[in-house]
Design a protein around this motif. Structure first.
Motif, PDB file in Angstrom:
ATOM      1  N   THR A 174       0.834  -1.206   0.000  1.00  0.00           N
ATOM      2  CA  THR A 174       0.000   0.000   0.000  1.00  0.00           C
ATOM      3  C   THR A 174       0.872   1.260   0.000  1.00  0.00           C
ATOM      4  O   THR A 174       0.444   2.305  -0.508  1.00  0.00           O
ATOM      5  CB  THR A 174      -0.962   0.049   1.211  1.00  0.00           C
ATOM      6  OG1 THR A 174      -0.217   0.003   2.420  1.00  0.00           O
ATOM      7  CG2 THR A 174      -1.973  -1.074   1.156  1.00  0.00           C
ATOM      8  N   ALA A 177       1.862   1.677  -3.609  1.00  0.00           N
ATOM      9  CA  ALA A 177       0.695   2.125  -4.376  1.00  0.00           C
ATOM     10  C   ALA A 177       0.379   3.586  -4.093  1.00  0.00           C
ATOM     11  O   ALA A 177       0.020   4.352  -5.008  1.00  0.00           O
ATOM     12  CB  ALA A 177      -0.510   1.245  -4.050  1.00  0.00           C
ATOM     13  N   LEU A 180       2.866   5.752  -5.969  1.00  0.00           N
ATOM     14  CA  LEU A 180       2.519   5.822  -7.393  1.00  0.00           C
ATOM     15  C   LEU A 180       1.303   6.713  -7.607  1.00  0.00           C
ATOM     16  O   LEU A 180       1.255   7.515  -8.555  1.00  0.00           O
ATOM     17  CB  LEU A 180       2.244   4.420  -7.931  1.00  0.00           C
ATOM     18  CG  LEU A 180       3.462   3.525  -8.150  1.00  0.00           C
ATOM     19  CD1 LEU A 180       3.030   2.086  -8.424  1.00  0.00           C
ATOM     20  CD2 LEU A 180       4.310   4.052  -9.301  1.00  0.00           C
ATOM     21  N   MET A 181       0.322   6.584  -6.732  1.00  0.00           N
ATOM     22  CA  MET A 181      -0.888   7.391  -6.856  1.00  0.00           C
ATOM     23  C   MET A 181      -0.557   8.879  -6.796  1.00  0.00           C
ATOM     24  O   MET A 181      -1.021   9.665  -7.638  1.00  0.00           O
ATOM     25  CB  MET A 181      -1.878   7.019  -5.751  1.00  0.00           C
ATOM     26  CG  MET A 181      -3.141   7.870  -5.733  1.00  0.00           C
ATOM     27  SD  MET A 181      -4.209   7.414  -4.338  1.00  0.00           S
ATOM     28  CE  MET A 181      -5.466   8.700  -4.444  1.00  0.00           C
ATOM     29  N   THR A 185      -1.060  11.095 -10.160  1.00  0.00           N
ATOM     30  CA  THR A 185      -2.318  11.859 -10.146  1.00  0.00           C
ATOM     31  C   THR A 185      -2.151  13.284  -9.634  1.00  0.00           C
ATOM     32  O   THR A 185      -2.997  14.134  -9.901  1.00  0.00           O
ATOM     33  CB  THR A 185      -3.383  11.183  -9.257  1.00  0.00           C
ATOM     34  OG1 THR A 185      -2.970  11.255  -7.884  1.00  0.00           O
ATOM     35  CG2 THR A 185      -3.593   9.730  -9.652  1.00  0.00           C
ATOM     36  N   CYS A 192      -3.575  10.113  -0.208  1.00  0.00           N
ATOM     37  CA  CYS A 192      -3.256   8.841  -0.855  1.00  0.00           C
ATOM     38  C   CYS A 192      -2.932   7.749   0.158  1.00  0.00           C
ATOM     39  O   CYS A 192      -3.037   6.560  -0.156  1.00  0.00           O
ATOM     40  CB  CYS A 192      -2.043   9.006  -1.782  1.00  0.00           C
ATOM     41  SG  CYS A 192      -2.257  10.201  -3.121  1.00  0.00           S
ATOM     42  N   GLY A 232       7.474   1.312  -7.426  1.00  0.00           N
ATOM     43  CA  GLY A 232       6.549   0.184  -7.526  1.00  0.00           C
ATOM     44  C   GLY A 232       7.106  -1.106  -6.988  1.00  0.00           C
ATOM     45  O   GLY A 232       8.304  -1.236  -6.693  1.00  0.00           O
ATOM     46  N   THR A 261      -5.428  -1.028  -8.590  1.00  0.00           N
ATOM     47  CA  THR A 261      -5.758   0.209  -9.314  1.00  0.00           C
ATOM     48  C   THR A 261      -4.529   1.076  -9.512  1.00  0.00           C
ATOM     49  O   THR A 261      -4.428   1.796 -10.516  1.00  0.00           O
ATOM     50  CB  THR A 261      -6.868   0.977  -8.585  1.00  0.00           C
ATOM     51  OG1 THR A 261      -7.935   0.086  -8.264  1.00  0.00           O
ATOM     52  CG2 THR A 261      -7.439   2.087  -9.466  1.00  0.00           C
ATOM     53  N   SER A 262      -3.559   1.006  -8.606  1.00  0.00           N
ATOM     54  CA  SER A 262      -2.311   1.748  -8.816  1.00  0.00           C
ATOM     55  C   SER A 262      -1.557   1.205 -10.025  1.00  0.00           C
ATOM     56  O   SER A 262      -0.933   1.968 -10.777  1.00  0.00           O
ATOM     57  CB  SER A 262      -1.426   1.709  -7.564  1.00  0.00           C
ATOM     58  OG  SER A 262      -0.759   0.470  -7.405  1.00  0.00           O
ATOM     59  N   LEU A 265      -3.140   2.718 -13.008  1.00  0.00           N
ATOM     60  CA  LEU A 265      -2.668   4.086 -13.258  1.00  0.00           C
ATOM     61  C   LEU A 265      -1.448   4.079 -14.182  1.00  0.00           C
ATOM     62  O   LEU A 265      -1.344   4.892 -15.099  1.00  0.00           O
ATOM     63  CB  LEU A 265      -2.296   4.774 -11.940  1.00  0.00           C
ATOM     64  CG  LEU A 265      -3.412   5.274 -11.034  1.00  0.00           C
ATOM     65  CD1 LEU A 265      -2.817   5.797  -9.730  1.00  0.00           C
ATOM     66  CD2 LEU A 265      -4.227   6.376 -11.711  1.00  0.00           C
ATOM     67  N   HIS A 289      -8.526   5.032  -2.295  1.00  0.00           N
ATOM     68  CA  HIS A 289      -9.015   4.276  -3.447  1.00  0.00           C
ATOM     69  C   HIS A 289     -10.154   4.999  -4.160  1.00  0.00           C
ATOM     70  O   HIS A 289     -10.188   5.037  -5.398  1.00  0.00           O
ATOM     71  CB  HIS A 289      -9.461   2.868  -3.037  1.00  0.00           C
ATOM     72  CG  HIS A 289      -9.708   1.982  -4.217  1.00  0.00           C
ATOM     73  ND1 HIS A 289     -10.756   1.101  -4.282  1.00  0.00           N
ATOM     74  CD2 HIS A 289      -9.046   1.844  -5.397  1.00  0.00           C
ATOM     75  CE1 HIS A 289     -10.724   0.459  -5.451  1.00  0.00           C
ATOM     76  NE2 HIS A 289      -9.703   0.887  -6.133  1.00  0.00           N
ATOM     77  N   MET A 292      -8.720   7.594  -6.293  1.00  0.00           N
ATOM     78  CA  MET A 292      -8.076   6.988  -7.452  1.00  0.00           C
ATOM     79  C   MET A 292      -9.107   6.619  -8.508  1.00  0.00           C
ATOM     80  O   MET A 292      -8.917   6.870  -9.707  1.00  0.00           O
ATOM     81  CB  MET A 292      -7.291   5.752  -7.006  1.00  0.00           C
ATOM     82  CG  MET A 292      -6.111   5.388  -7.881  1.00  0.00           C
ATOM     83  SD  MET A 292      -5.374   3.783  -7.435  1.00  0.00           S
ATOM     84  CE  MET A 292      -4.490   4.201  -5.947  1.00  0.00           C
TER      85      MET A 292
END
Length: 344
Positions: A174, A177, A180-181, A185, A192, A232, A261-262, A265, A289, A292
Motif C-alpha cells: 500500500t 501504491a 505511485l498514486m 495523479t 493517498c 513500484g 488500481t495503482s 494508473l 481508493h 483513485m
C-alpha cells in the motif's frame, strides 16, 4: 520489449445494437441500473451483441517491498510468503471466493523474499527477492521493471478465458501504491495514504512522511514507467504487463482494490485505451481508493468496505458479470413475450 497495441472499443453501430437489445427487454427503461451499463460494456469489449463470461480467471501476484525497512507496515515481511503458502493450501479468502464463483486461480511469485521450490499451483516468475527500499534508492532497476512487465504479458498470452481478475499480496505494497498514486495523479500524499494492514494514526503519518521524502529523492521519475521503477513493486509491475496484454486480447479486466488500481494508473499512462476494457469490481475501504477511482472515471460495482486485496473484490464481482450477460442473452423482449410496451 514491445508494448501491446490496444484498440479503442468504439463502434457506433454495435453500440446502437446493444442499446436496442437492452432497451427492448421486458422491463422499464434503465430499471436494471448498473447491470445495463455492464452488459453494454462487455458487449463492446467482446465486439458482439451476445457477450459471454467464459472461463474467468484470477491472477494473484505476490512480491516483497524493501520499503518495509522504514517501519511502514503493521505486519512483518514474512507474512507475504506465509500468505502465499495459505493461497497454495486453499485457505485464503480469494481461494474461497474463486471456488464459489467458478474462477480459476493462479498464484504468481513475482518477487517474494522466500524460496518456495517447485510447488503445485505456484507460478515462479521471481525477478528478485523483493524490491530495494525506495526511501533510499529506486525500488527496481529499469531492466528489472521491464522484465516484470514482460512476464506479466507472457502470463496472460495463453489464458483460455475472456475475463481476468487481478489480485496481489505483498507486505508494504500500500506504501508503493500510495507513492505511485501521488506521483501519477498529483493528489496530495495525505489523501493517498491509508492504514494498509492496520496502522495506527501515528503509523499512517509516518508512512506519509516516508513517501514525501521519497518524492524528493526521486523527483525526476515523472513518467509512468519511470515512477513504476522508482516506487513500484515487482507484483505491481507484473500486473501492468498483464493488464496491457489482457486488453490487447479484448478480455474484460476486473480491477480489484487500491494496489491493483495503482497498477492500472501506470498501464493507462502507457496505453490510455486500456481503461476502456476495465470493470471496477469495488471501492476499497483503503484511504485513497475512491479518489483513485474518481481520477480514472471508474464506477465500482460493489461497495462492501473491503480492504483485503488478494483479488477478493474481483472474484466477488464475477456473478454480476454473469448476470449482465445473461439478462442480455436470455431475457424476453416485449415482442417475444407479447407484453405491451410503455404508452407514449
Amino acid at each position: 520489449m514491445t508494448i501491446p497495441h490496444i484498440s479503442p472499443v468504439k463502434d457506433e453501430s454495435l453500440a446502437a445494437q446493444l442499446d436496442r437489445a437492452i432497451n427492448n427487454k421486458t422491463k422499464p427503461l434503465g430499471s436494471l441500473g448498473a447491470l445495463e451499463a455492464l452488459a453494454h460494456k462487455i458487449g463492446m469489449i467482446q465486439k458482439t451483441a451476445r457477450p459471454e463470461v467464459r472461463e474467468p480467471a484470477v491472477l494473484v501476484f505476490a512480491a516483497d517491498h524493501g520499503v518495509v525497512a522504514e517501519g511502514i507496515s503493521a505486519f512483518p515481511q514474512d507474512v507475504t510468503w506465509q500468505m502465499v503458502e495459505n493461497f497454495l493450501a486453499g485457505g485464503a479468502a480469494i481461494n474461497v471466493f474463486a471456488r464459489q464463483n467458478g474462477c480459476s486461480l493462479q498464484v504468481v511469485d513475482a518477487g517474494v523474499k522466500h524460496d518456495f521450490g517447485q510447488r503445485e499451483g505456484l507460478v515462479n516468475r521471481k525477478i528478485a527477492p523483493g524490491t530495494a527500499n525506495f526511501a533510499q534508492q529506486p525500488a527496481m532497476s529499469v531492466p528489472q521493471c521491464m522484465e516484470a512487465i514482460e512476464c506479466g504479458m507472457d502470463l496472460v498470452a495463453e489464458l483460455p478465458g475472456n475475463v481476468l481478475g487481478f489480485g496481489e499480496m505483498g507486505i508494504g505494497n500500500t506504501t508503493a501504491a500510495a507513492a505511485l498514486m501521488h506521483r501519477l495523479t498529483g493528489i496530495a500524499v495525505a489523501d493517498c495514504v491509508g492504514a494498509g494492514t492496520g496502522l495506527t494514526p501515528e503509523g499512517v503519518l509516518h508512512k506519509q512522511r516516508v513517501i514525501e521524502a521519497a518524492m524528493a529523492l526521486h523527483a525526476d521519475a515523472q513518467g509512468g514507467l519511470q515512477a513504476l521503477a522508482a516506487f513500484g513493486g515487482l507484483e505491481i509491475a507484473m500486473m501492468v504487463g498483464a493488464m496491457l496484454k489482457a486488453a490487447e486480447r479484448r478480455m474484460v479486466l476486473l480491477i480489484d482494490g487500491f494496489i491493483v488500481t495503482s497498477a492500472l494508473l501506470v498501464a493507462a499512462r502507457v496505453q490510455p485505451a486500456v481503461l476502456e476494457y476495465c470493470v471496477y469490481a469495488h471501492c476499497s475501504d483503503e484511504n485513497g481508493h475512491k479518489r483513485m477511482l474518481d481520477f480514472l472515471g471508474g464506477r465500482p460495482l460493489l461497495n462492501l468496505g473491503l480492504r483485503l486485496g488478494e483479488g477478493t473484490g474481483a472474484a466477488l464481482a464475477v456473478p454480476l458479470l454473469r448476470a449482465a450477460v445473461n439478462f442480455l442473452n436470455q431475457m424476453a423482449t416485449f415482442e417475444s413475450a407479447q407484453v405491451s410496451e410503455k404508452s407514449e
